[in-house]
Design a protein around this motif. Structure first.
Motif, short mmCIF file in Angstrom:
data_model
loop_
_atom_site.label_atom_id
_atom_site.label_comp_id
_atom_site.label_asym_id
_atom_site.label_seq_id
_atom_site.Cartn_x
_atom_site.Cartn_y
_atom_site.Cartn_z
N TYR A 256 16.38 -95.92 -48.92
CA TYR A 256 16.46 -94.72 -48.09
C TYR A 256 15.73 -94.95 -46.67
N SER A 257 15.03 -95.47 -46.46
CA SER A 257 14.06 -95.90 -45.55
C SER A 257 14.85 -96.79 -44.46
N GLN A 258 15.85 -97.74 -45.16
CA GLN A 258 16.77 -98.56 -44.45
C GLN A 258 17.82 -97.68 -43.70
N LEU A 259 18.27 -96.83 -44.77
CA LEU A 259 19.44 -95.92 -44.38
C LEU A 259 19.14 -95.15 -43.24
N SER A 260 17.73 -94.37 -43.28
CA SER A 260 17.38 -93.64 -42.30
C SER A 260 17.40 -94.46 -40.88
N ARG A 261 17.14 -95.48 -41.00
CA ARG A 261 16.95 -96.29 -39.65
C ARG A 261 18.44 -96.49 -39.44
N GLY A 262 19.73 -96.15 -39.59
CA GLY A 262 21.17 -96.52 -39.41
C GLY A 262 21.33 -97.90 -39.77
N TRP A 263 20.48 -98.52 -40.73
CA TRP A 263 20.90 -100.09 -40.69
C TRP A 263 22.28 -100.11 -41.57
N GLY A 264 23.02 -101.21 -41.50
CA GLY A 264 24.25 -101.55 -42.04
C GLY A 264 24.31 -102.83 -42.44
N ARG A 265 25.63 -103.32 -42.46
CA ARG A 265 25.81 -104.94 -42.86
C ARG A 265 25.09 -105.65 -41.85
N GLU A 266 25.06 -105.49 -40.55
CA GLU A 266 24.66 -106.38 -39.77
C GLU A 266 23.31 -106.36 -39.83
N HIS A 267 22.49 -105.66 -40.68
CA HIS A 267 21.02 -105.69 -40.64
C HIS A 267 20.53 -106.53 -41.89
N ILE A 343 -0.94 -92.21 -48.25
CA ILE A 343 -0.70 -91.00 -48.55
C ILE A 343 0.47 -90.30 -47.87
N THR A 344 0.66 -91.05 -46.62
CA THR A 344 1.89 -90.59 -45.85
C THR A 344 3.26 -91.05 -46.56
N MET A 345 2.99 -92.33 -47.07
CA MET A 345 4.43 -92.85 -47.72
C MET A 345 4.69 -91.95 -48.84
N HIS A 346 3.54 -91.38 -49.67
CA HIS A 346 3.78 -90.99 -51.05
C HIS A 346 4.50 -89.40 -50.44
N MET A 347 4.21 -88.83 -49.35
CA MET A 347 4.73 -87.55 -48.88
C MET A 347 6.40 -88.18 -48.54
N LEU A 348 6.51 -89.04 -47.96
CA LEU A 348 7.95 -89.65 -47.25
C LEU A 348 8.70 -89.82 -48.92
N CYS A 349 8.21 -90.48 -49.79
CA CYS A 349 8.98 -90.97 -50.85
C CYS A 349 9.41 -89.54 -51.72
N CYS A 350 8.44 -88.52 -51.66
CA CYS A 350 9.01 -87.41 -52.53
C CYS A 350 10.08 -86.37 -51.63
N GLY A 351 10.00 -86.52 -50.34
CA GLY A 351 10.90 -85.98 -49.37
C GLY A 351 12.45 -86.44 -49.77
N PHE A 352 12.32 -87.92 -49.86
CA PHE A 352 13.61 -88.59 -50.36
C PHE A 352 14.17 -88.41 -51.99
N CYS A 353 13.16 -88.17 -52.76
CA CYS A 353 13.50 -87.82 -54.24
C CYS A 353 14.06 -86.61 -54.14
N TRP A 354 13.49 -85.60 -53.63
CA TRP A 354 14.16 -84.39 -53.79
C TRP A 354 15.43 -84.20 -52.92
N LYS A 359 20.54 -82.58 -53.14
CA LYS A 359 21.83 -83.26 -52.32
C LYS A 359 21.33 -82.50 -50.76
N PHE A 360 20.47 -82.52 -50.29
CA PHE A 360 20.53 -81.88 -48.77
C PHE A 360 19.98 -83.35 -48.03
N LYS A 361 20.31 -83.20 -46.83
CA LYS A 361 19.95 -84.30 -45.79
C LYS A 361 18.61 -84.31 -45.63
N PRO A 362 17.79 -85.72 -45.42
CA PRO A 362 16.55 -85.80 -45.21
C PRO A 362 16.09 -85.45 -43.67
N GLU A 363 16.18 -84.21 -43.53
CA GLU A 363 15.85 -83.79 -42.31
C GLU A 363 15.86 -82.22 -42.38
N GLY A 364 14.93 -81.46 -41.15
CA GLY A 364 14.88 -80.21 -41.48
C GLY A 364 13.75 -79.76 -42.17
#
Length: 635
Positions: A256-267, A343-354, A359-364
């Motif tokens: 998910y950290s890769q998808l958040s960067r907009g990475w695709g096949r070229e990456h 600690i910051t990474m744990h918080m980020l991970c929980c955001g992606f898990c939820w 099924k909501f976007k990782p924003e807002g």
């Protein structure tokens, strides 16, 4: 085109064009370009360089340099599996949770997200627990007067430390939800923290090298996996270190950290480089430096497998002759930075898990609220004085047990033609990749099985035999040191005392082992009942013997301090207390010796009723002694 991404209204379009151009460049130039764009790999480093890594590295260091290979091995296996996940995600663009749910098993997908979420919240308590200890030690080393542990002032202090770090962490994490620019800001902060940790640990190790305290030969041989602890607790510590390298929650976050960067096949090429340089290299360097520094400070002071708290390590560096500012203060600050990034990474991970589960976007605001899930762990600062030194390695071992859930899913996805289509690995490269993944899956399953066997299924005599072997190893070293001291005449008394202590400890453990083997072989219930009591009593003799030795050293130190003190009243009172405690230990030792003698007599003509009566009388006396001790301490 230059080695800088071309300006464009769409940053991702410019990045893709830049990567396509890089593919035509020589390898050094390509790597230089990748380095400018790396990010998610550093997030993985930041996530794993936390309390679990700090504690387990210190546990590995108690075995000298011989377990330097453990953390890199765990990380290499993680890089292989995460490379597969990265290839799958960037080739298909499909979100990993949905991919596992649709193409492997809904149950496995939900097990993955729920164990990742649970492990993250549990691990969060350990981060704040260690943060309380390191923060207090940092303040103390800086000359700040500290309140007595357990007092209301101490409670407010650790809560204040936790609150400050929590606020900083929330600010950093919320940058991540501000789009492409916010993600870059977040990753820049995390990269800086990771390399600062490496730099601080490097300074400590370099200073040890300048003082001539490093053995390069032993350090290099420590990366060869030819040593394992013999005792079950040591095996558990190795598994904990492997679990601290790559956790189940890291496997969920990475895609998910890769998808958040907009990475695709070229990456895909960039992603492999990012894992190697951003995750494997910093982690291996940091853990190696920490183990080397700690093992150097521990030499001759800490027994293998002994629990050492990171907030004690800075002081040990100073005792080893290192400058206080350059080691204790800087080291404490480095560990605090390590914990903040984790600690910051744990918080980020929980955001992606939820966001995946609901099924909501990782924003807002929903995503921000989800990121706050593990923040209850801030109350871990209150656990430091009780369980803070132990929860991190235990949590790491449990999380390693969960890791096969993710690894099995990645292996199965790697072989799904319906999922990967023409991108499914094939040919010799595909076969090698699949073999490597399969071996890693089997290794994690096998080590998990051994973890449970060592913890719950291994015969007690096997555990005690490992203790005996370890005691004999150290007794032999002490006898060699004594023989050397006899030649030089230096430290003769101390060397002799240590050799005698360890030799006697080994002899007492031999008695425990003999009785345990007899207990496991006993068929007569009456004999077995008496032997069980004999084992407990013999073990009690070992514990009291070691306590008496420690008490004797404390009394000697107090007598030395008293002889040179001007104000003797307080020191005399403390010495009297120590002497009273030693008297009670002497009485306990005599009682246990009598119990053992009586039970040995009963083994020949077993009478369980008599044994219970005899043991009951002595246990009542021991209880009376404990109550007297408690009253004296309360007074």
């Amino acid at each position: 085109m230059t080695d800088q991404p071309a300006p464009a209204t769409d940053p991702l379009a410019a990045e893709r064009a830049y990567l396509a151009d890089l593919e035509t460049k020589p390898l050094p130039r390509r790597w230089g370009g990748y380095l400018k764009l790396s990010g998610p790999g550093f997030l993985q480093s930041a996530m794993t360089l936390g309390g679990g890594t700090a504690f387990t590295s210190l546990l590995l260091a108690t075995y000298d340099y011989r377990l330097l290979w453990v953390a890199p091995l765990g990380m290499i296996m993680g890089v292989v599996m995460l490379s597969a996940l990265s290839y799958q995600t960037l080739s298909t663009g499909e979100r990993p949770f949905e991919a596992v749910r649709k193409h492997v098993s809904p149950a496995l997908a939900w097990a993955w997200v729920l164990t990742s979420l649970g492990a993250t919240v549990i691990w969060h308590f350990a981060q704040y627990g260690l943060l309380a200890g390191m923060g207090k030690d940092l303040l103390k080393a800086s000359g700040v007067a500290m309140p007595k542990q357990g007092t209301p002032a101490d409670t407010w202090l650790v809560l204040g430390i936790g609150a400050v770090v929590l606020c900083i962490a929330i600010w950093i994490v919320f940058q991540y939800s501000k789009g492409h620019r916010g993600i870059r800001i977040y990753e820049t902060v995390v990269k800086s923290l990771v390399w600062m940790i490496v730099a601080i640990l490097a300074v400590v190790v370099i200073m040890f090298g300048i003082k001539g305290k490093l053995d390069a030969g032993q350090i290099f041989s420590g990366y060869i996996p030819n040593f394992l602890p013999e005792d079950p607790k040591g095996i558990e510590k190795v598994i904990g270190a492997l679990g601290a390298s790559v956790g189940i929650n890291m496997t969920f976050l990475f895609g998910y950290s890769q998808l958040s960067r907009g990475w695709g096949r070229e990456h895909r090429g960039l992603a492999r480089f990012d894992l190697a340089f951003g995750m494997l290299v910093p982690f291996t360097i940091a853990t190696s430096l920490l183990v080397i520094a700690a093992a150097t400070a521990f030499q001759g002071k800490v027994a293998p497998g002994a629990q050492v708290r990171p907030d004690e390590l800075g002081a040990m560096f100073v005792e080893a002759g290192m400058p206080a500012v350059a080691t204790r203060i800087v080291f404490d600050f480095g560990i605090c930075a390590m914990l903040l990034s984790c600690i910051t990474m744990h918080m980020l991970c929980c955001g992606f898990c939820w966001s995946e589960a609901l099924k909501f976007k990782p924003e807002g605001w929903k995503y921000k609220l989800a990121c706050l899930t593990p923040c209850v762990g801030v109350f871990g600062v209150l656990l430091w004085s009780t369980m803070g030194a132990y929860v991190a390695p235990w949590t790491s071992a449990i999380c390693w047990v969960m890791l096969p859930i993710a690894y099995i899913a990645f292996f199965l996805l790697n072989n799904k033609k319906k999922y990967l289509g023409e991108d499914k690995p094939k040919g010799p490269k595909g076969a090698i990749w699949n073999l490597a993944m399969l071996l890693i899956v089997l290794f994690t399953l096998g080590s998990t099985g051994y973890f449970f066997y060592a913890k719950y299924g291994m015969p007690q005599s096997t555990r005690i035999a490992a203790e005996v072997n370890m005691a004999e190893f150290y007794a032999d070293l002490a006898r060699k040191d004594f023989a050397e001291a006899e030649k030089t005449g230096e430290g003769l008394v101390a060397a002799k005392a240590k050799a005698e202590l360890l030799t006697q400890k080994k002899a007492l453990l031999d008695v425990v082992l003999t009785k345990q083997k007899a207990l496991e072989a006993a068929k007569d219930p009456a004999v077995a009942a008496i032997l069980a009591k004999s084992v407990d009593s013999a073990r009690g003799q070992v514990d009291v013997f070691l306590k008496l030795d420690a008490m004797g050293k404390s009394i000697q130190a107090k007598e030395t301090a008293l002889a040179g003190a001007k104000e003797k009243t307080k020191l005399q009172g403390e010495l009297d207390d120590l002497l009273a405690q030693k008297k009670r230990l002497d009485m306990r030792s005599a009682l246990l010796k009598t119990i053992c003698t009586t039970l040995e007599t009963l083994e020949a003509t077993p009478d369980d009723v008599v044994a219970n009566k005899v043991l009951g009388n002595y246990e009542e006396q021991l209880k009376t002694m404990d109550e007297a001790k408690a009253k004296a301490l309360n007074k």
